[in-house]
Every structure is written in structure tokens, then in C-alpha cells.
Scaffold this motif. Structure first.
Motif, PDB file in Angstrom:
ATOM      1  N   LEU A  81      37.512  36.808  21.522  1.00  0.00           N
ATOM      2  CA  LEU A  81      38.198  36.043  22.561  1.00  0.00           C
ATOM      3  C   LEU A  81      39.606  36.169  22.558  1.00  0.00           C
ATOM      4  CD1 LEU A  81      36.717  32.360  22.497  1.00  0.00           C
ATOM      5  CD2 LEU A  81      36.337  34.016  24.546  1.00  0.00           C
ATOM      6  N   PHE A  82      40.118  36.762  21.335  1.00  0.00           N
ATOM      7  CA  PHE A  82      41.538  36.862  21.136  1.00  0.00           C
ATOM      8  C   PHE A  82      42.147  38.118  21.777  1.00  0.00           C
ATOM      9  CE2 PHE A  82      40.531  34.129  17.898  1.00  0.00           C
ATOM     10  CZ  PHE A  82      41.738  33.023  17.539  1.00  0.00           C
ATOM     11  N   CYS A  83      43.084  38.179  22.698  1.00  0.00           N
ATOM     12  CA  CYS A  83      43.491  39.249  23.435  1.00  0.00           C
ATOM     13  C   CYS A  83      44.307  40.065  22.421  1.00  0.00           C
ATOM     14  CB  CYS A  83      44.373  38.834  24.576  1.00  0.00           C
ATOM     15  SG  CYS A  83      43.245  38.280  25.968  1.00  0.00           S
ATOM     16  N   THR A  84      43.881  41.289  22.439  1.00  0.00           N
ATOM     17  CA  THR A  84      44.315  42.318  21.589  1.00  0.00           C
ATOM     18  C   THR A  84      44.990  43.579  22.226  1.00  0.00           C
ATOM     19  OG1 THR A  84      42.205  43.239  20.987  1.00  0.00           O
ATOM     20  CG2 THR A  84      43.261  41.659  19.275  1.00  0.00           C
ATOM     21  N   VAL A  85      46.124  43.741  22.387  1.00  0.00           N
ATOM     22  CA  VAL A  85      46.755  45.063  23.272  1.00  0.00           C
ATOM     23  C   VAL A  85      46.054  46.115  22.870  1.00  0.00           C
ATOM     24  CG1 VAL A  85      48.823  45.451  21.914  1.00  0.00           C
ATOM     25  CG2 VAL A  85      48.630  45.876  24.251  1.00  0.00           C
ATOM     26  N   GLY A  86      45.615  46.835  23.872  1.00  0.00           N
ATOM     27  CA  GLY A  86      44.953  48.312  23.673  1.00  0.00           C
ATOM     28  C   GLY A  86      43.743  48.363  22.937  1.00  0.00           C
ATOM     29  N   VAL A  87      42.995  47.215  22.597  1.00  0.00           N
ATOM     30  CA  VAL A  87      41.839  46.915  21.930  1.00  0.00           C
ATOM     31  C   VAL A  87      40.997  46.275  22.934  1.00  0.00           C
ATOM     32  CG1 VAL A  87      40.362  46.405  19.880  1.00  0.00           C
ATOM     33  CG2 VAL A  87      42.660  47.486  19.691  1.00  0.00           C
ATOM     34  N   ARG A  88      39.892  46.777  23.220  1.00  0.00           N
ATOM     35  CA  ARG A  88      38.891  45.896  24.388  1.00  0.00           C
ATOM     36  C   ARG A  88      38.623  44.751  23.637  1.00  0.00           C
ATOM     37  NH1 ARG A  88      32.550  47.243  24.863  1.00  0.00           N
ATOM     38  NH2 ARG A  88      32.371  46.866  22.835  1.00  0.00           N
ATOM     39  N   THR A  89      38.638  43.641  24.725  1.00  0.00           N
ATOM     40  CA  THR A  89      38.361  42.177  24.361  1.00  0.00           C
ATOM     41  C   THR A  89      37.489  41.586  25.508  1.00  0.00           C
ATOM     42  OG1 THR A  89      40.634  42.015  23.538  1.00  0.00           O
ATOM     43  CG2 THR A  89      39.679  39.812  24.140  1.00  0.00           C
ATOM     44  N   THR A  90      36.241  41.352  24.845  1.00  0.00           N
ATOM     45  CA  THR A  90      35.040  41.248  25.941  1.00  0.00           C
ATOM     46  C   THR A  90      34.562  39.788  25.954  1.00  0.00           C
ATOM     47  OG1 THR A  90      33.275  41.419  24.298  1.00  0.00           O
ATOM     48  CG2 THR A  90      34.080  43.420  25.154  1.00  0.00           C
ATOM     49  N   ALA A  91      34.919  38.793  25.135  1.00  0.00           N
ATOM     50  CA  ALA A  91      34.497  37.548  25.405  1.00  0.00           C
ATOM     51  C   ALA A  91      32.784  37.493  25.289  1.00  0.00           C
ATOM     52  CB  ALA A  91      34.999  36.849  26.420  1.00  0.00           C
ATOM     53  N   SER A  92      32.379  38.833  24.692  1.00  0.00           N
ATOM     54  CA  SER A  92      30.912  39.139  24.492  1.00  0.00           C
ATOM     55  C   SER A  92      30.132  39.027  25.728  1.00  0.00           C
ATOM     56  CB  SER A  92      30.184  38.271  23.326  1.00  0.00           C
ATOM     57  OG  SER A  92      30.743  38.520  22.217  1.00  0.00           O
ATOM     58  N   SER A  93      30.868  39.342  26.955  1.00  0.00           N
ATOM     59  CA  SER A  93      30.537  39.264  28.129  1.00  0.00           C
ATOM     60  C   SER A  93      30.292  40.407  28.802  1.00  0.00           C
ATOM     61  CB  SER A  93      31.244  38.343  28.973  1.00  0.00           C
ATOM     62  OG  SER A  93      32.375  38.962  29.377  1.00  0.00           O
ATOM     63  N   LYS A  94      29.362  40.650  29.822  1.00  0.00           N
ATOM     64  CA  LYS A  94      29.147  41.744  30.596  1.00  0.00           C
ATOM     65  C   LYS A  94      30.433  42.006  31.647  1.00  0.00           C
ATOM     66  CE  LYS A  94      26.280  43.977  34.479  1.00  0.00           C
ATOM     67  NZ  LYS A  94      25.309  43.734  35.046  1.00  0.00           N
ATOM     68  N   ILE A  95      30.998  40.938  32.295  1.00  0.00           N
ATOM     69  CA  ILE A  95      32.082  40.788  33.109  1.00  0.00           C
ATOM     70  C   ILE A  95      33.398  41.403  32.566  1.00  0.00           C
ATOM     71  CG2 ILE A  95      33.108  38.535  32.947  1.00  0.00           C
ATOM     72  CD1 ILE A  95      32.367  38.241  35.906  1.00  0.00           C
ATOM     73  N   LEU A  96      33.414  41.329  31.251  1.00  0.00           N
ATOM     74  CA  LEU A  96      34.615  41.761  30.552  1.00  0.00           C
ATOM     75  C   LEU A  96      34.278  42.865  29.624  1.00  0.00           C
ATOM     76  CD1 LEU A  96      36.756  38.738  29.661  1.00  0.00           C
ATOM     77  CD2 LEU A  96      37.209  40.485  31.555  1.00  0.00           C
ATOM     78  N   ASP A  97      33.178  43.409  29.866  1.00  0.00           N
ATOM     79  CA  ASP A  97      32.487  44.523  29.078  1.00  0.00           C
ATOM     80  C   ASP A  97      33.677  45.736  28.820  1.00  0.00           C
ATOM     81  OD1 ASP A  97      30.747  46.247  27.109  1.00  0.00           O
ATOM     82  OD2 ASP A  97      30.495  47.291  29.218  1.00  0.00           O
ATOM     83  N   GLN A  98      34.531  46.066  29.663  1.00  0.00           N
ATOM     84  CA  GLN A  98      35.458  47.125  29.707  1.00  0.00           C
ATOM     85  C   GLN A  98      36.801  46.730  29.531  1.00  0.00           C
ATOM     86  OE1 GLN A  98      34.432  50.384  29.155  1.00  0.00           O
ATOM     87  NE2 GLN A  98      32.134  49.623  29.510  1.00  0.00           N
ATOM     88  N   TYR A  99      37.078  45.526  29.564  1.00  0.00           N
ATOM     89  CA  TYR A  99      38.577  44.990  29.537  1.00  0.00           C
ATOM     90  C   TYR A  99      39.243  45.604  28.368  1.00  0.00           C
ATOM     91  CZ  TYR A  99      42.404  41.782  29.943  1.00  0.00           C
ATOM     92  OH  TYR A  99      43.616  41.335  30.133  1.00  0.00           O
TER      93      TYR A  99
END
Lengths: 497, 500
Positions: A81-99
Motif C-alpha cells: 500500500l506504500f507508494c514507491t516511485v518506479g516500483v509497482r504498487t498494487t494494493a494486492s488488487s487487480k485494478i492496480l495490478d500494473q500501477y
């Protein structure tokens, strides 16, 4: 040489004395992660390349003259859940799978300033909606003590990663038990800060008025070190408090410390052996000089009702931004704008998120706001005041972190009573924004079948403090761990056969 | 007079964009007029997961000052709320606005109608919120684009009570509101550029109807004062016709169509959103101390209404001149600086001069004319304010004196002023450099007139025969000889005498 269960101060000494480099230490933990993760599924993303390059920077720093920051060169993991610049951050969700976030959360910035080394992002219940880590889009995390069982949640990946010695410490977040409960089930120490002590900026929001980023570690001592680094007012989060966060690490005896034992937190229906372990722990505190005081928190029973309204309302609102327009999952089926929204969201969100969006939307609807949300906030005020009153009489409260030890995967929903009691134990203090620790305090046999773990499964003692009263819970936790060694027990190494 | 019984009921919602360095809830720059899309954005503007709003202190300050300027109450507590709806230009899926504790409540603004009647327009509330981005629909392409440059721009929404009764009143209110916003420095408040937007709600009351009519029509998409007036007039007519026939107009949102010169139905209110307001959990409530409010009150400039009154009393200018000056705050400062230069001169002048108030009045009118005509025109071409030009108040005062003293003609003065505007400098020196001194030497003029009379016998004869036109011809000839520099009064006077 083994490093997986060393405390931060021990790792610091080895790095400072050049017994090992940060690159070697990082390689060591990456190797453990790569070995254990296929079985445990604690990590969603392992960032080997980024970690090694951060480790090289840390080594350069260590090799240059001057003192090193406490976490310089030390690997860690962060709940996804912690946003990391340049490193995928998903919230273990499909909707943010590629975020891939364009920015770092404030806590990550602070750890990067320390030159700590992020080795990976850990698994959680989708958007932290759960307490078993089973609702992750990437599959459940397994408990390192017994891989047929849950690690707890929602910070299950983080707690498991510490318990299994995949990292020295991990970042977690709590909204209503999500640090304390998995810490308990995985036998690690966990710190849920006072709301506003640690910045939420860059931490994917669940329920804004409850979310508290915190940590899992090997010991309370490690958590105190982390608290000194993670805490503080943040100009990017208006809900952070301008409080001094310079916590003592010295162990003092507990003479004169009044420890409240709320009767509502030791109810029938919890696992008997768990209750025994926690009562034994309170006796230990007494032996260390504390005075035990039975206290009454009659509003406890309303906590989960308030939570069931406030949390979904904020969740539904916070999840509005996932609309398939700017980032995240977007449907390929839409014929018009309305379908972009409807399909992206219904294909992208998991069932639990949808349930909470529906509940939250309902309680905020015109005509229902006063009856639900407004009223719930009033009751919340009663709960806050009740704690404030009790903390005039006692310094801390103690209770089980969880009414049970880890249950078998897929069975969390089978015993609704455990869920109900678990809410009683964690939710009122979350609603009041109070700080808490969970510390290992022994082992208990599971009620649902057998476990290969010889001693049984870990039990956690939680220590709750007044608002901004971190020092009090740290003092009690440090004293307890100086007299016990439950936090030094580790699961049997999983063989990679 | 049956028609007069159908009374329009109009309320106005006005949004003004506040002039701040950064956005309402983040550090991204608040710059309009961007040509490239999606430049003024960051993680907060685009609602990246985990980003949080932080309220802009400067925006809060400007909003509270506007509240004070509009005679509103500023409560001790104010808070933000989330207003939910889905639209691509709204990044978070909600707009941060203020529902029940706006920053300013219950104020008023005074207007003077064209018949001279004065009316107080009651203001219900003014609250802070954030602007949305812009959706762009490229012609003939199967997709839309979104530009978030505007997203998160601080907005102050100012809502009147439904107490406006005509299109004229609405226009006067908007014009005064615009002046106040500019005086306070809160906004450029430019309708054409969208930094001020107006959505009127209009209904028409039946003769004898008590309370508000059972419907209202909101008109959107209006980008000038003129169109506000036209749209309201159009709606009043449309609705009055319907009500006369016993019909109740539908409660709808209308849009102003410039090409058709009429309002067009946009969407029916029945499909209106439930905004599911939620107190913004990411932002603590705002608290205003009385010290802070008094500090802001102290910072308010003289507002248009007070200045209008004072200018009338102190300068005796025609109302039209005052109105035109008041419309440009910086120009009023400049004007007063020029006048105080002249006053200093009048005071130090011989007693008989300083006592003559008509003399002062004449000079002040001349200053106003220069400010409102040549100077304004030149400044407008370059989009400059008076204090950014090379013409100092001292120099303009000097020029006005030169004209009054008869040292230069008014046509020469225009040349001198242009030179002052373009290069700067003292007008006396410019007059000398350009050789524009007026000839007021009687002897010199008389000898020129003698020559003109001698060379134009026919005209002289015609004039003496009563043909007045010939006199003008002879003056022209004399001025030509004097290279345009002759003092026209003197030329006239001497010529008349010689031809007697």
C-alpha cells in the motif's frame, strides 16, 4: 553466518564494523525471499535490482567517514500500500495490478533518507479489506509457523516476511487491527501508532480517519528505533500531529505503572489457551512491578457497529478515484463513458471492495447520512471519551491481540464468533486513534486440528496506550521483552523440497 | 400592466478562480493560460493512490477577505466536505467543497440601478472548493482527452439569495462583484477567460404567489456579462409566457447558446446526482481567530463603493468618469497621485489661484480625461497597468499644467503625451525637443495676420460681406504660417480686431 533473526542494533554493528556489506546482507535476504516466497507468498513484488543498487549506495555511505544513520544498509519490506516511485504498487488488487507510482510515500522517503534498502512489496488483503490476506488478487500468504494456516491480515505479507526471516523489519498499516492481529498470528512484534503520528501521505487509503501506517519487527526495541525515524509532522498530511517523537530505548522497571485489564477484552468465546497466555503475561508485568487494575469499557460493544458504518463510508469515497481514466485497470469492453466506469470498476475490484463500496454509498446517501454516518460519529465520540476517562486511572491497557491463534486457510469465515471478538479487541482503540503494540507472549494449540509447529502457534499480547502515549506502551513492551524470550522464538525453517 | 405582476425571482451562483501561487490542495502551480496540456499537475492533482490534500493558506486568506468585503460573517469554524460524482475531469471522483460550514455567510453588496435606485443584494454564502480539469473532444475522433491543468484551481463560490428581480440587477451585481474581487486582489474575475463564471437560477412568480415558485431553471455556459443579461431576459420571457398559460416550467438546467441567442435545455434535474457528501477526513476543520479576521479586515483596500462616494465628494467628476476610473483599481491610484501633484502646485501658487476651486476642478477633469482616454488606450494595447508605464504622475501633472498655461495646444499635447509614453521624460523638455511651444507672442502673431490679410483679399472682402466661413479660412492660413503653434485664442482675437 546467519542474519535472518538479528535485531537492528546487531545488524547495525555488523555493518558498521564491516563484518558484512549492505550488498551482501541484501543478497542474503533476497536469497531467503527467493527461496521461501514460492511457499509463503509473502511478497507481491521483489525488487532485486533496485535493492542492490540502493545497497551499493548504502555501502558507499558506510565506507565514507562519519556516523551512519540507524537503518543505513538494512533491508526491509513494505506492505504493498506504500507508494514507491518506479516500483509497482498494487494494493494486492487487480485494478492496480500494473500501477507504478510516480512518487514515494513519506515513510518510504524517510527510510530512503536513512539509506535503508527496500527489497520488496508484501502481500495484503485487497486494499487492506480483510484480516487473513486471503482476499489478495495474488493469492493468500501462508503463515510461516504452519503453511496450512493464515498469517492474519491485512498486513499478513509484512508480518510473515518478518516471522520467516525474509527481512529484519517490515512496514504495515492498520485501520482496525491490521498490524496487531497478523503480528500476533505470526509471532512478531508490531506497532500501531497513534493516528497522526506517522504520515499517511503516499499510503493507499482505506479509511482515512483510521489509517495508521506502522511496522512489524523482531522486538519492541526495533520498533522504538523505527518509531523514532517514521514519526513526525508531515506538511503533506494535515492530519499528522506536531509531536516530538524521540522515544527512549532504556529498559526501566515497571514500578508505579498501572496496567488496566479491561473485562470486556477477556470474554468467553475466545480460545481458552490464548486467554491463559495473556493472563500469564499480565502476571509477568505484575512481577516486573506493575499494578494490575481491572477496568470497565462498556462502550466496547458499539465499536464494530460504528466501524461498520464509518469505515465503508470512507472506503467508498476513497475508492472513487479508481475509475479507469488516469491509471489502473481499464476495461476493453466499454462503448461509452458510463461503461468505462461500470466495467472497469466491476471487473477491477474484488468482492469485498464492492461490498464496502455498496455499504458506504448507502450510508452516505441523501436522507441516510444523519441516521448512519452522523450518528456513528457521535457514538465514536463516546468511545473516545471512555478511553480518555480510563487513561486517567491507568497508564496502559493490556489484552489479547487476537482471540485465537492462526486458523486454517479458507476457514477464517467458519467461526464468526472469533471475528466478532477480534473486532472487540482491536476496533474501539482504532476508532479512538490510540497507539498499541502487539508482542509475542507464548504459544497455544489451535482448536481446528493439529499443527506441525512443535510448541503450538504464537499468541500476542497487546498493549494499548493513551493518545500520543507511545512512550508508555514502549516502556511496558521493552520491560516485558527484557524479562521474556517469546519474541526470540522462530518458526522451523521451511525446507525447499 | 398585467405583465408587471409576473415577477422574476433570480439567484446567482458565481465562481471566481482565486489568484494563488499553487493549487487549492497541493503544491502544483496555479497557472492559467497554459498552452500545453497536463503541465500543472502532480500526484495530488491527478489523484494518484495515496495522495492527500493540504489546504492552501493563501486561498483561505483570499476567500475570507472576499467574505469580509462582501459584508459576510466569518464563523470561527469552517470545514471541507467531499462531493461525489464521476466525471473524467474530476480526478478523485469527488470534489472537495464546503457543504454546511462555508467560510463566509450572510452578507450583501450594494448596486445602483440605471434609474439611480440603490439596492442591497443579499448574499447567502461564499465557500471554497476546487476547479475541475477540462474534457476535450477532438472533432471526428472516437475518443476524448482530459487536460488537468485547471484541476485543483482554488474557486470561491458566491451564492446570492433569490432576491434579484431583473437582468439589469444581475448585471450590476456581477460588475460590482468583479470590481470587488479585483480590488481585494482575490481574482482577475474575467468572464471571457473563465476566471469568473456565473450560473443564474431563474423562476417567475405568479401574481399573488407567495414564497418561491415551485421550480427553477439554472442556466450554464455563459461567458460574458452581456450574455448573462440576455439569457436572463430570454428565460424571464419564456417562463412568463408559460406561466400565463397556466403551465409550470420544468425544473431543468439550460445552456446559453450564443449562436441561437437563446437558452437550450441541457439536462433534466430529475436525473440529478446524489452527491453523498462526506466531511473531508483528510483535512482538519479550519479555525479563525478574531485577531486573524481583524488582520484581514485591516488589509482590505478601499472598496469600490467607498471610493465611488469619495471621488464624487472630492473631485466633482461626472458619474460616468468616476465609474470608468473605479473599474480600474490601479488607474484610480495613479489618478489620485497626479491630482495630489497638481494640488501641491496649486497650494504653492499665488493666493488668487489657490483659492479658485473651479480652476482645480478644471485641472482634475483634464487629468481624468488623459487617464481615461489616451493613457488607457495605450496601456490596454500593451496589457499594462499605469505603474508599469514610463509616464510618471509628476510628468502627467506637468503636462496638464502646460496645457492650462497655454504653453502648448491640445493637439500638440497629444504628440507630447505619446512621446512621454514611448520614451518617458519631462513634458517641458519634450515640448522643447519637438519644437511644439505655442506662440503666444502678440507681436509675432499680429505680423503674421497682417501678411495673411494682405495675401487674401477675396476672403477678407467675403468676411466683411458677412460670410463667416471666410473667417475660419483666414484663421487656418494664419495657423499655417505659424506652423500650427499659434495660440488659437490669440489668433482668433487678433484677427477679429484687425478685420473690424
Amino acid at each position: 553466518m546467519k542474519f535472518e533473526h538479528l535485531e537492528l542494533s546487531e545488524l547495525r554493528e555488523k555493518l558498521d564494523k564491516k563484518e558484512i556489506t549492505s550488498v551482501q546482507l541484501t543478497e542474503y535476504f533476497l536469497a531467503r525471499i527467493e527461496k521461501l516466497n514460492p511457499e509463503l507468498n509473502a511478497f507481491v513484488t521483489i525488487c532485486r535490482d533496485e535493492a542492490l543498487s540502493q545497497a551499493r549506495v548504502a555501502d558507499d555511505y558506510i565506507n565514507s567517514p562519519g556516523e551512519n544513520p540507524p537503518l543505513c544498509g538494512i533491508p526491509f519490506s513494505a506492505k504493498d500500500l506504500f507508494c514507491t516511485v518506479g516500483v509497482r504498487t498494487t494494493a494486492s488488487s487487480k485494478i492496480l495490478d500494473q500501477y507504478i507510482p510516480p512518487y514515494d510515500s513519506t515513510v518510504i522517503v524517510k527510510l530512503k533518507e536513512q539509506k535503508a534498502v527496500l527489497v520488496g512489496k508484501t502481500n495484503l488483503d485487497q486494499f487492506a479489506h480483510g484480516s487473513s490476506t486471503e482476499t489478495s488478487y495474488y493469492g493468500p500468504t501462508k503463515n510461516p509457523w504452519d503453511t496450512s494456516r493464515i498469517p492474519g491480515g491485512s498486513s499478513g505479507g509484512s508480518a510473515a516476511s518478518v516471522a520467516a526471516g525474509m527481512v529484519p523489519f517490515a512496514l504495515g498499516t492498520e485501520t482496525g487491527g491490521s498490524i496487531r492481529q497478523p503480528s500476533s498470528l505470526c509471532g512478531v512484534s508490531g506497532w500501531k501508532p497513534t493516528y497522526g503520528r506517522v504520515s499517511r501521505f503516499g499510503v493507499i487509503a482505506m479509511a482515512s480517519s483510521l489509517d495508521s501506517p506502522g511496522a512489524h519487527g523482531k522486538s519492541v526495541k526495533d520498533l522504538v528505533s523505527l518509531a523514532n525515524i517514521m514519526s513526525g509532522v508531515d506538511l503533506k498530511d494535515s492530519t499528522t500531529g506536531d509531536r516530538i517523537s524521540d522515544f527512549r530505548l532504556q529498559i526501566a522497571d515497571l514500578k508505579g505503572v498501572r496496567v488496566g485489564v479491561p473485562k470486556q477484552y477477556f470474554v468467553d468465546g475466545m480460545q481458552e489457551e490464548v486467554r491463559e497466555r495473556v493472563i500469564e503475561a499480565t502476571k509477568e508485568l505484575e512481577r516486573l512491578g506493575a499494578e494490575l487494575v481491572e477496568v470497565d469499557l462498556p462502550h466496547t460493544k458499539y465499536g464494530s457497529l460504528v466501524y461498520a458504518i464509518v469505515a465503508p463510508a470512507e472506503i467508498a469515497s476513497n475508492l472513487s478515484r479508481y475509475d479507469g481514466i488516469r491509471y489502473g485497470y481499464v476495461t476493453s469492453e466499454a462503448k461509452n463513458l458510463l461503461e468505462v466506469y461500470e466495467k472497469s470498476r466491476s471487473e477491477g475490484f474484488g468482492d469485498e471492495a464492492k461490498r464496502r463500496i455498496m455499504t458506504g454509498t448507502y450510508v452516505l446517501s441523501a436522507g441516510y447520512y444523519d441516521a448512519y454516518y452522523k450518528r456513528a460519529q457521535k457514538v465514536r465520540r463516546f468511545i473516545i471519551n471512555e478511553f480518555a476517562e480510563v487513561f486517567k486511572k491507568v497508564d496502559v491497557l493490556v489484552a489479547p491481540s487476537s482471540p485465537n491463534v492462526a486458523v486454517t486457510l479458507g476457514k477464517a469465515a467458519d467461526d464468526p464468533l472469533f471475528g466478532y471478538i477480534a473486532d472487540q479487541l482491536n476496533i474501539p482503540s482504532s476508532l479512538a486513534g490510540l497507539p498499541a503494540l502487539s508482542v509475542p507472549c507464548g504459544f497455544a494449540r489451535p482448536q481446528d486440528g493439529v499443527t506441525p509447529s512443535v510448541d503450538g502457534l504464537p499468541v500476542g499480547l497487546q498493549i494499548i496506550g493513551p493518545q500520543w502515549g507511545e512512550q508508555k506502551i514502549f516502556d511496558v513492551g521493552l520491560a516485558y521483552q527484557s524479562a521474556t524470550d517469546w519474541h526470540k522464538k522462530h518458526p522451523t525453517e521451511i525446507s525447499n523440497s | 400592466m398585467e405583465n408587471a405582476e409576473y415577477k422574476p425571482v433570480i439567484g446567482l451562483e458565481v465562481h471566481i478562480q482565486l489568484k494563488t501561487k499553487s493549487k487549492m490542495f497541493g503544491m502544483a502551480p496555479n497557472k492559467l493560460d497554459m498552452t500545453e496540456p497536463n503541465v500543472n499537475i502532480d500526484e495530488v492533482v491527478t489523484a494518484q493512490p495515496g495522495s492527500l490534500p493540504v489546504a492552501n493558506k493563501e486561498a483561505i486568506r483570499l476567500a475570507a477577505k472576499m467574505g469580509l468585503a462582501l459584508n459576510c460573517t466569518i464563523d470561527e469554524w469552517s470545514k471541507f466536505d467531499r462531493k461525489h460524482y464521476f466525471y473524467p475531469d474530476l480526478p478523485k471522483g469527488y470534489q472537495i467543497s464546503q457543504l454546511d460550514q462555508p467560510i463566509a455567510k450572510e452578507g450583501w453588496l450594494e448596486i445602483t440601478k440605471s434609474d439611480g435606485a440603490v439596492k442591497k443584494i443579499a448574499i447567502q454564502r461564499a465557500h471554497l472548493e476546487e476547479d475541475a480539469g477540462k474534457n476535450i473532444h477532438p472533432d471526428g475522433l472516437p475518443y476524448s482527452l482530459v487536460d488537468y491543468n485547471r484541476a485543483g484551481t482554488p474557486l470561491l463560490e458566491i451564492v446570492t439569495h433569490p432576491c434579484i428581480e431583473s437582468a439589469e440587477e444581475a448585471r450590476k451585481y456581477l460588475e460590482e462583484l468583479q470590481r470587488i474581487a479585483r480590488y481585494v486582489g482575490a481574482s482577475d474575475a474575467d468572464m471571457e477567460k473563465g476566471s469568473m463564471r456565473c450560473e443564474p437560477s431563474i423562476s417567475v412568480r405568479l401574481p399573488g404567489e407567495v414564497g418561491l415558485p415551485p421550480y427553477k431553471c439554472e442556466v450554464k455556459n455563459i461567458n460574458s456579462f452581456k450574455f448573462v443579461e440576455q439569457a436572463i431576459k430570454y428565460e424571464i420571457e419564456r417562463q412568463t409566457e408559460m406561466r400565463k398559460e397556466g403551465l409550470v416550467p420544468k425544473q431543468v438546467t439550460m445552456g446559453w447558446n450564443e449562436k441561437l441567442n437563446q437558452t437550450v435545455e441541457q439536462r433534466s434535474k430529475e436525473e440529478a446526482n446524489d452527491y453523498r457528501y462526506l466531511p473531508e477526513p483528510d483535512l482538519p476543520p479550519l479555525q479563525f481567530t478574531s485577531e486573524y479576521i481583524e488582520e484581514l479586515r485591516g488589509e482590505l483596500p478601499e472598496l469600490p463603493a467607498a471610493k465611488r462616494k469619495r471621488f464624487r465628494e472630492e473631485y466633482g467628476l461626472p458619474d460616468a468618469d468616476i465609474e470608468n476610473l473605479i473599474n480600474w483599481k490601479e488607474l484610480t491610484y495613479y489618478f489620485e497621485n497626479v491630482v495630489s501633484e497638481l494640488d501641491a502646485w496649486i497650494l504653492s501658487a499665488p493666493a488668487e489661484l489657490s483659492g479658485k476651486t473651479d480652476k482645480r476642478g478644471k485641472l482634475i477633469k483634464s487629468v481624468a480625461n488623459w487617464c481615461l482616454q489616451d493613457f488607457s488606450a495605450m496601456l490596454n494595447v500593451e496589457h499594462k497597468n499605469p505603474d508599469e508605464s514610463l509616464v510618471t504622475p509628476e510628468n502627467l501633472a506637468e503636462l496638464v499644467k502646460l496645457i492650462d498655461d497655454g504653453k502648448i495646444s491640445s493637439s500638440a499635447a497629444k504628440q507630447v503625451f505619446r512621446a512621454m509614453y514611448e520614451r518617458g521624460g519631462d513634458p517641458s523638455e519634450i515640448v522643447g525637443d519637438l519644437g511644439l511651444e505655442q506662440v503666444s507672442d502678440e507681436g509675432a502673431i499680429a505680423s503674421v495676420i497682417d501678411v495673411v490679410i494682405a495675401n487674401n483679399e477675396k476672403a477678407v472682402t467675403d468676411y466683411k460681406a458677412g460670410l463667416e466661413k471666410s473667417f475660419g479660412f483666414l484663421v487656418g492660413q494664419a495657423m499655417k504660417e505659424l506652423k500650427g503653434k499659434g495660440n488659437p485664442n490669440l489668433v482668433n482675437e487678433l484677427l477679429r480686431n484687425k478685420l473690424k
